[in-house]
Scaffold this motif. Structure first.
Motif, PDB file in Angstrom:
ATOM      1  N   VAL A  56       0.861  -1.177   0.000  1.00  0.00           N
ATOM      2  CA  VAL A  56       0.000   0.000   0.000  1.00  0.00           C
ATOM      3  C   VAL A  56       0.900   1.230   0.000  1.00  0.00           C
ATOM      4  CG1 VAL A  56      -1.988  -1.080   1.101  1.00  0.00           C
ATOM      5  CG2 VAL A  56      -0.182  -0.105   2.518  1.00  0.00           C
ATOM      6  N   PHE A  57       0.329   2.356  -0.403  1.00  0.00           N
ATOM      7  CA  PHE A  57       1.136   3.559  -0.613  1.00  0.00           C
ATOM      8  C   PHE A  57       0.442   4.747   0.044  1.00  0.00           C
ATOM      9  CE2 PHE A  57       1.507   0.515  -4.021  1.00  0.00           C
ATOM     10  CZ  PHE A  57       2.869   0.289  -4.085  1.00  0.00           C
ATOM     11  N   ASP A  58       1.248   5.746   0.407  1.00  0.00           N
ATOM     12  CA  ASP A  58       0.694   6.899   1.112  1.00  0.00           C
ATOM     13  C   ASP A  58       0.495   8.113   0.216  1.00  0.00           C
ATOM     14  OD1 ASP A  58       3.303   7.638   0.725  1.00  0.00           O
ATOM     15  OD2 ASP A  58       3.849   7.705   2.853  1.00  0.00           O
ATOM     16  N   GLU A  59       0.651   7.906  -1.095  1.00  0.00           N
ATOM     17  CA  GLU A  59       0.385   8.984  -2.048  1.00  0.00           C
ATOM     18  C   GLU A  59       0.153   8.388  -3.424  1.00  0.00           C
ATOM     19  OE1 GLU A  59       3.797  11.493  -2.147  1.00  0.00           O
ATOM     20  OE2 GLU A  59       5.149   9.919  -2.846  1.00  0.00           O
ATOM     21  N   MET A  60      -0.302   9.227  -4.361  1.00  0.00           N
ATOM     22  CA  MET A  60      -0.598   8.756  -5.703  1.00  0.00           C
ATOM     23  C   MET A  60       0.664   8.244  -6.404  1.00  0.00           C
ATOM     24  SD  MET A  60      -2.309  10.778  -8.961  1.00  0.00           S
ATOM     25  CE  MET A  60      -3.430  11.677  -7.891  1.00  0.00           C
ATOM     26  N   GLN A  61       0.504   7.136  -7.126  1.00  0.00           N
ATOM     27  CA  GLN A  61       1.581   6.564  -7.924  1.00  0.00           C
ATOM     28  C   GLN A  61       1.254   6.733  -9.410  1.00  0.00           C
ATOM     29  OE1 GLN A  61       4.364   5.262  -6.300  1.00  0.00           O
ATOM     30  NE2 GLN A  61       3.308   6.015  -4.456  1.00  0.00           N
ATOM     31  N   GLN A  62       2.251   6.511 -10.255  1.00  0.00           N
ATOM     32  CA  GLN A  62       2.060   6.787 -11.680  1.00  0.00           C
ATOM     33  C   GLN A  62       0.973   5.920 -12.299  1.00  0.00           C
ATOM     34  OE1 GLN A  62       6.194   5.785 -12.770  1.00  0.00           O
ATOM     35  NE2 GLN A  62       5.362   4.200 -14.092  1.00  0.00           N
ATOM     36  N   TYR A 120     -14.222   5.643  -8.022  1.00  0.00           N
ATOM     37  CA  TYR A 120     -14.043   6.872  -7.268  1.00  0.00           C
ATOM     38  C   TYR A 120     -12.696   6.979  -6.543  1.00  0.00           C
ATOM     39  CZ  TYR A 120     -19.088   7.079  -8.027  1.00  0.00           C
ATOM     40  OH  TYR A 120     -20.333   7.089  -8.594  1.00  0.00           O
ATOM     41  N   LEU A 121     -12.109   5.858  -6.167  1.00  0.00           N
ATOM     42  CA  LEU A 121     -10.830   5.896  -5.463  1.00  0.00           C
ATOM     43  C   LEU A 121      -9.655   5.576  -6.376  1.00  0.00           C
ATOM     44  CD1 LEU A 121     -11.658   4.256  -2.001  1.00  0.00           C
ATOM     45  CD2 LEU A 121     -11.723   6.665  -2.672  1.00  0.00           C
ATOM     46  N   GLY A 122      -9.933   5.258  -7.648  1.00  0.00           N
ATOM     47  CA  GLY A 122      -8.855   4.931  -8.575  1.00  0.00           C
ATOM     48  C   GLY A 122      -8.193   3.593  -8.291  1.00  0.00           C
ATOM     49  N   LEU A 123      -8.926   2.668  -7.685  1.00  0.00           N
ATOM     50  CA  LEU A 123      -8.332   1.392  -7.294  1.00  0.00           C
ATOM     51  C   LEU A 123      -8.265   0.363  -8.419  1.00  0.00           C
ATOM     52  CD1 LEU A 123      -9.873   0.885  -3.728  1.00  0.00           C
ATOM     53  CD2 LEU A 123      -7.542   1.540  -4.311  1.00  0.00           C
ATOM     54  N   ALA A 369      -8.711  -7.876  -1.728  1.00  0.00           N
ATOM     55  CA  ALA A 369      -7.517  -7.022  -1.690  1.00  0.00           C
ATOM     56  C   ALA A 369      -7.906  -5.557  -1.730  1.00  0.00           C
ATOM     57  CB  ALA A 369      -6.587  -7.368  -2.854  1.00  0.00           C
ATOM     58  N   SER A 370      -8.945  -5.236  -2.507  1.00  0.00           N
ATOM     59  CA  SER A 370      -9.404  -3.859  -2.623  1.00  0.00           C
ATOM     60  C   SER A 370      -9.947  -3.336  -1.295  1.00  0.00           C
ATOM     61  CB  SER A 370     -10.479  -3.753  -3.710  1.00  0.00           C
ATOM     62  OG  SER A 370     -10.888  -2.425  -3.888  1.00  0.00           O
ATOM     63  N   VAL A 371     -10.691  -4.183  -0.576  1.00  0.00           N
ATOM     64  CA  VAL A 371     -11.202  -3.784   0.741  1.00  0.00           C
ATOM     65  C   VAL A 371     -10.041  -3.430   1.666  1.00  0.00           C
ATOM     66  CG1 VAL A 371     -12.463  -4.561   2.785  1.00  0.00           C
ATOM     67  CG2 VAL A 371     -13.291  -5.181   0.509  1.00  0.00           C
ATOM     68  N   ARG A 372      -8.986  -4.227   1.625  1.00  0.00           N
ATOM     69  CA  ARG A 372      -7.822  -3.987   2.483  1.00  0.00           C
ATOM     70  C   ARG A 372      -7.060  -2.719   2.052  1.00  0.00           C
ATOM     71  NH1 ARG A 372      -4.137  -9.062   2.518  1.00  0.00           N
ATOM     72  NH2 ARG A 372      -3.135  -7.900   4.238  1.00  0.00           N
ATOM     73  N   VAL A 373      -6.877  -2.560   0.752  1.00  0.00           N
ATOM     74  CA  VAL A 373      -6.163  -1.379   0.263  1.00  0.00           C
ATOM     75  C   VAL A 373      -6.931  -0.102   0.612  1.00  0.00           C
ATOM     76  CG1 VAL A 373      -5.402  -0.145  -1.805  1.00  0.00           C
ATOM     77  CG2 VAL A 373      -4.956  -2.598  -1.591  1.00  0.00           C
ATOM     78  N   ALA A 374      -8.241  -0.137   0.393  1.00  0.00           N
ATOM     79  CA  ALA A 374      -9.065   1.045   0.678  1.00  0.00           C
ATOM     80  C   ALA A 374      -8.999   1.415   2.158  1.00  0.00           C
ATOM     81  CB  ALA A 374     -10.507   0.784   0.262  1.00  0.00           C
ATOM     82  N   LYS A 375      -8.900   0.410   3.010  1.00  0.00           N
ATOM     83  CA  LYS A 375      -8.817   0.666   4.445  1.00  0.00           C
ATOM     84  C   LYS A 375      -7.492   1.334   4.815  1.00  0.00           C
ATOM     85  CE  LYS A 375      -8.871  -1.713   8.927  1.00  0.00           C
ATOM     86  NZ  LYS A 375      -9.020  -3.035   9.616  1.00  0.00           N
ATOM     87  N   HIS A 376      -6.397   0.876   4.199  1.00  0.00           N
ATOM     88  CA  HIS A 376      -5.079   1.371   4.562  1.00  0.00           C
ATOM     89  C   HIS A 376      -4.721   2.693   3.869  1.00  0.00           C
ATOM     90  CE1 HIS A 376      -4.573  -2.801   5.998  1.00  0.00           C
ATOM     91  NE2 HIS A 376      -3.671  -2.290   6.815  1.00  0.00           N
ATOM     92  N   GLU A 377      -5.120   2.847   2.608  1.00  0.00           N
ATOM     93  CA  GLU A 377      -4.732   4.047   1.858  1.00  0.00           C
ATOM     94  C   GLU A 377      -5.764   5.154   2.094  1.00  0.00           C
ATOM     95  OE1 GLU A 377      -3.621   3.309  -2.199  1.00  0.00           O
ATOM     96  OE2 GLU A 377      -2.080   1.851  -1.644  1.00  0.00           O
ATOM     97  N   THR A 378      -5.745   5.704   3.280  1.00  0.00           N
ATOM     98  CA  THR A 378      -6.731   6.725   3.661  1.00  0.00           C
ATOM     99  C   THR A 378      -6.572   8.004   2.849  1.00  0.00           C
ATOM    100  OG1 THR A 378      -5.272   7.476   5.436  1.00  0.00           O
ATOM    101  CG2 THR A 378      -6.921   5.817   5.996  1.00  0.00           C
ATOM    102  N   TRP A 379      -5.412   8.196   2.226  1.00  0.00           N
ATOM    103  CA  TRP A 379      -5.196   9.412   1.431  1.00  0.00           C
ATOM    104  C   TRP A 379      -6.170   9.505   0.273  1.00  0.00           C
ATOM    105  CZ3 TRP A 379      -4.215   9.125  -3.756  1.00  0.00           C
ATOM    106  CH2 TRP A 379      -3.712   7.913  -4.255  1.00  0.00           C
ATOM    107  N   ARG A 380      -6.669   8.358  -0.179  1.00  0.00           N
ATOM    108  CA  ARG A 380      -7.596   8.381  -1.320  1.00  0.00           C
ATOM    109  C   ARG A 380      -8.911   9.053  -0.941  1.00  0.00           C
ATOM    110  NH1 ARG A 380      -5.917   5.066  -5.646  1.00  0.00           N
ATOM    111  NH2 ARG A 380      -4.057   3.853  -5.115  1.00  0.00           N
TER     112      ARG A 380
END
Length: 483
Positions: A56-62, A120-123, A369-380
């Motif tokens: 997971v990442f704390d900011e937008m990636q390319q 909406y979250l770009g996932l 995996a998306s549920v987990r990513v959405a939970k961790h990447e609060t920046w989205r």
């Protein structure tokens, strides 16, 4: 002389029907997006090598930008500009590059910024989610193919259901093929209750279930209610859009004991929220079961992405929550978060669940995996609400959500504005009847966490050349009932 074949008659009738649809301006077209192979970054390659990596990442990636940067071929562009009907055939009209790759037309492409999607979250382009699908596919193929009640339900499906139940703070959850199927399954299950309690006979009026539905609820709720009505076990009341005074009056004058109120939590064509706090108060007053369709709020609203009910601090007041995995989750499928008893009833009486093949295992793995990513990447979540604020500041329009409904009036005005935006490099569709009432045609702008401030500035500049911000309404007629 031989009589004409039945197919010839049907061809004639279909053509006549299409002519009528065309004259009514409700003939719809496919405008295909072209997905071409893109070079992966070194990080994406590393993630692909390490199958078990959960990154997971704390900011937008390319790669995030690929969820809103799309291409259409010139033929599609011309057909769109002239509102020419299309079945999407132009996307494979040219030479095909190989049997193992999807065919695409070999002509020039137009790059567009997508402002009409539901990701909406770009996932949808997140490598961790794609890798989860790829790993499951390599290990299990598509998984057992059958309905969930036969052989299609696996540990992957159970894991996803548990994570969604936790997200929605409900006892359990039932996966469905789509969000549409989820609403259909719930409504038909509701429609079966009164006849079951009446000994499988037609219940009396007092024994029936009263369903109170918002006038602008989604088509899946409407179609589900229609099926429930055919079961002769429900009576339907339509209350004016978000009008709690009208709903209170209908509830007060209804002598039926079994009452259910169903509403979208965030309305897909108007972008406004259901009055959740007032609904919770009415629930305590009248004792009805509250059902919300949180398709557009799940993962986006609330501190933890729990949806509109979390946003308004009334999760305990919602009895059943419908959701989808095809919007902010960036995947596919639907679900019903509810009690264990309700789950057992729906899986026993919900026809669109019972008679549908279950979600493929790779899709279930990706959604988890998306549920987990959405939970961790609060920046989205922070980013998408920042884009809502940007739109407010740039246009002066008091929008309240990431779904922005710019009502321009006539169909011609909406189409002309959409074409102008297309020429300016923006994918924004015109919403027309029968989706919305006549003379309330609109541009539906959907924001994403991976849009930038610059994207919004450019969009606002293009919009200012085709609509007057001061004269633009954002909510439609409250009295229009699609049921």
């Amino acid at each position: 002389m031989e009589p004409p074949l039945p197919s010839a008659w049907w061809d004639k009738w279909v053509e006549e029907a299409l002519t009528i649809l065309d004259s009514l301006k409700v003939l719809r077209s496919l405008r295909p997006i072209c997905l071409r192979n893109q070079r992966m970054s070194s990080l994406q390659l590393q993630l692909r090598v390490d199958d078990d990596a959960f990154e997971v990442f704390d900011e937008m990636q390319q790669w995030d930008r690929s969820s809103i940067q799309v291409e259409i071929c010139e033929t599609t562009f011309r057909k769109w500009m002239h509102d020419t009907p299309s079945s999407g055939e132009e996307i494979v009209h040219g030479a095909v590059s190989g049997d193992d790759e999807p065919g695409v037309c070999h002509e020039q492409f137009r790059k567009l910024i997508l402002f009409s999607g539901n990701d909406y979250l770009g996932l949808s382009s997140h490598p961790t989610i794609g890798n989860a699908a790829a790993k499951a596919a390599q290990e299990h193929g598509m998984g057992p193919r059958g309905s969930a009640l036969i052989c299609g339900y696996t540990n992957y499906h159970r894991q996803l259901e548990s994570s969604l139940a936790d997200l929605k703070k409900k006892e359990d959850c039932l996966l469905c093929p789509t969000g549409f199927a989820a609403n259909m399954a719930l409504m038909t299950a509701i429609g079966s209750i009164s006849s079951l309690l009446a000994g499988n006979s037609i219940p009396s009026d007092d024994e029936k279930i009263a369903i109170f539905s918002d006038a602008l609820n989604h088509a899946s709720i409407i179609d589900g209610i229609r099926l429930a009505e055919r079961q002769k076990g429900v009576k339907v009341y339509i209350y004016r859009h978000c009008d709690m005074s009208h709903l209170n009056t209908l509830l007060s004058h209804c002598s039926m004991k079994r009452k259910i109120v169903v509403t979208d939590s965030l309305f897909s064509m108007d972008g406004d929220f259901a009055p959740m706090v007032e609904l919770a108060e009415l629930r305590k007053k009248h004792g009805f079961l509250l059902v919300i369709d949180d398709a557009h709020g799940t993962f986006v609203c609330g501190k933890n992405g729990g949806g509109v009910a979390e946003e308004f601090n009334c999760e305990k007041d919602v009895d059943i929550c419908i959701g989808t995995l095809s919007k902010a989750a960036g995947c596919h499928g639907g679900f019903i978060a509810c009690s264990k008893s309700w789950k057992l009833l729906i899986q026993s009486r919900g026809r669109s669940f019972i008679f549908s093949t279950s979600t493929p295992v790779p899709v279930a793995a990706a959604a988890h995996a998306s549920v987990r990513v959405a939970k961790h990447e609060t920046w989205r979540r922070k980013a998408i609400w920042n884009r809502v604020k940007d739109f407010q500041l740039l246009t002066g329009i008091p929008v309240t959500s990431h779904i922005i409904s710019l009502i321009v009036g006539s169909e011609d005005k909406a189409l002309q504005a959409s074409r102008h935006l297309l020429q300016a490099g923006f994918h924004v569709t015109a919403i027309r009847p029968p989706t919305v009432p006549p003379n309330s045609c609109r541009l539906r702008v959907a924001l994403s966490a991976v849009h930038t401030r610059e994207d919004l500035e450019n969009l606002a500049a293009a919009l200012s050349n085709c609509i007057n911000f001061q004269d633009t309404r954002i909510y439609g007629c409250n009295g229009y009932a699609r049921l």
